[in-house]
Scaffold this motif. Structure first.
Motif, PDB file in Angstrom:
ATOM      1  N   LEU A  76      14.924  27.557  46.215  1.00 41.62           N
ATOM      2  CA  LEU A  76      14.655  28.571  47.229  1.00 41.62           C
ATOM      3  C   LEU A  76      15.684  28.490  48.354  1.00 41.62           C
ATOM      4  CD1 LEU A  76      12.664  30.659  48.611  1.00 41.62           C
ATOM      5  CD2 LEU A  76      11.523  28.645  49.588  1.00 41.62           C
ATOM      6  N   TRP A  77      15.963  27.261  48.771  1.00 39.78           N
ATOM      7  CA  TRP A  77      16.874  27.053  49.885  1.00 39.78           C
ATOM      8  C   TRP A  77      18.333  27.200  49.457  1.00 39.78           C
ATOM      9  CZ3 TRP A  77      16.607  22.112  53.461  1.00 39.78           C
ATOM     10  CH2 TRP A  77      17.352  22.346  54.619  1.00 39.78           C
ATOM     11  N   GLU A  80      18.739  30.828  46.956  1.00 43.61           N
ATOM     12  CA  GLU A  80      18.250  32.089  47.505  1.00 43.61           C
ATOM     13  C   GLU A  80      18.392  32.198  49.019  1.00 43.61           C
ATOM     14  OE1 GLU A  80      14.907  33.896  45.049  1.00 43.61           O
ATOM     15  OE2 GLU A  80      14.466  31.741  44.982  1.00 43.61           O
ATOM     16  N   GLY A  81      18.839  31.111  49.640  1.00 40.89           N
ATOM     17  CA  GLY A  81      19.131  31.160  51.070  1.00 40.89           C
ATOM     18  C   GLY A  81      17.918  31.213  51.984  1.00 40.89           C
ATOM     19  N   ARG A  82      16.735  30.878  51.467  1.00 36.12           N
ATOM     20  CA  ARG A  82      15.533  30.874  52.298  1.00 36.12           C
ATOM     21  C   ARG A  82      15.085  29.439  52.494  1.00 36.12           C
ATOM     22  NH1 ARG A  82      12.517  34.380  55.459  1.00 36.12           N
ATOM     23  NH2 ARG A  82      13.513  35.923  54.153  1.00 36.12           N
ATOM     24  N   ARG A  83      15.098  28.988  53.716  1.00 36.94           N
ATOM     25  CA  ARG A  83      14.712  27.608  54.015  1.00 36.94           C
ATOM     26  C   ARG A  83      13.201  27.435  53.871  1.00 36.94           C
ATOM     27  NH1 ARG A  83      16.140  24.150  59.442  1.00 36.94           N
ATOM     28  NH2 ARG A  83      15.324  22.213  58.631  1.00 36.94           N
ATOM     29  N   ASP A  85       9.494  26.350  54.606  1.00 40.06           N
ATOM     30  CA  ASP A  85       8.834  26.069  55.879  1.00 40.06           C
ATOM     31  C   ASP A  85       8.024  24.772  55.769  1.00 40.06           C
ATOM     32  OD1 ASP A  85       6.351  26.680  54.653  1.00 40.06           O
ATOM     33  OD2 ASP A  85       6.395  28.746  55.378  1.00 40.06           O
ATOM     34  N   ASP A  88       5.589  24.645  52.876  1.00 40.38           N
ATOM     35  CA  ASP A  88       6.249  24.424  51.586  1.00 40.38           C
ATOM     36  C   ASP A  88       6.525  22.934  51.384  1.00 40.38           C
ATOM     37  OD1 ASP A  88       6.434  27.203  50.988  1.00 40.38           O
ATOM     38  OD2 ASP A  88       8.333  27.355  52.082  1.00 40.38           O
TER      39      ASP A  88
END
Length: 111
Positions: A76-77, A80-83, A85, A88
Motif C-alpha cells: 500500500l505504501w 500505491e503511495g498511500r501511507r 495509518d 493499519d
C-alpha cells in the motif's frame, strides 16, 4: 526461523504482485498482457508456500495470513503511495503476533 520468514516474505510478494496484476487489468484498465506475469507470480506464490515448514497446510496458510497482511500494508505504501495509518499498523501487528503464535508454538510431534 530466518528461512521461514524468507519463504513467507517471498510468497507474500509473489501473491500481492500477482493479485495486483489482475487488479490493474480489471480495475485500472491495464492491458490483458498483465495477466501473464500475474499468473506466473501466483504460481510462484503457491510453490513457495509449499516450502513452509509446517506439518499441515492449513497451519502454514494461517500463519502466512499474518505475514500477508503486513506485506499488503507495505505494498500500500511503496507501490500505491498511500501511507498506512495507525489502525493499519496496529491491526497488522496483531495479525503478525497471531501468525507467530500459530507457526512457532511448541507442539508434540505430528500435532
Amino acid at each position: 526461523m530466518p528461512a521461514t520468514l524468507a519463504i513467507y516474505a517471498g510468497a507474500a510478494l509473489a501473491e500481492i504482485a500477482g493479485c495486483f496484476a489482475f487488479w490493474s487489468w480489471m480495475r485500472k484498465g491495464a492491458g490483458a498482457i498483465w495477466l501473464l506475469p500475474g499468473l506466473l507470480s501466483l504460481a510462484v506464490f503457491a510453490w513457495l508456500l509449499t516450502l513452509a515448514p509446517a506439518e499441515f497446510a492449513g497451519r502454514a496458510y494461517a500463519a502466512y495470513g499474518g505475514v500477508y497482511i503486513l506485506a499488503s500494508l507495505a505494498w500500500l505504501w511503496s507501490a500505491e503511495g498511500r501511507r498506512p495509518d495507525v489502525w493499519d499498523i496496529a491491526g497488522g501487528a496483531v495479525c503478525l503476533i497471531g501468525a507467530a503464535i500459530i507457526l512457532f508454538a511448541p507442539r508434540i510431534a505430528g500435532d
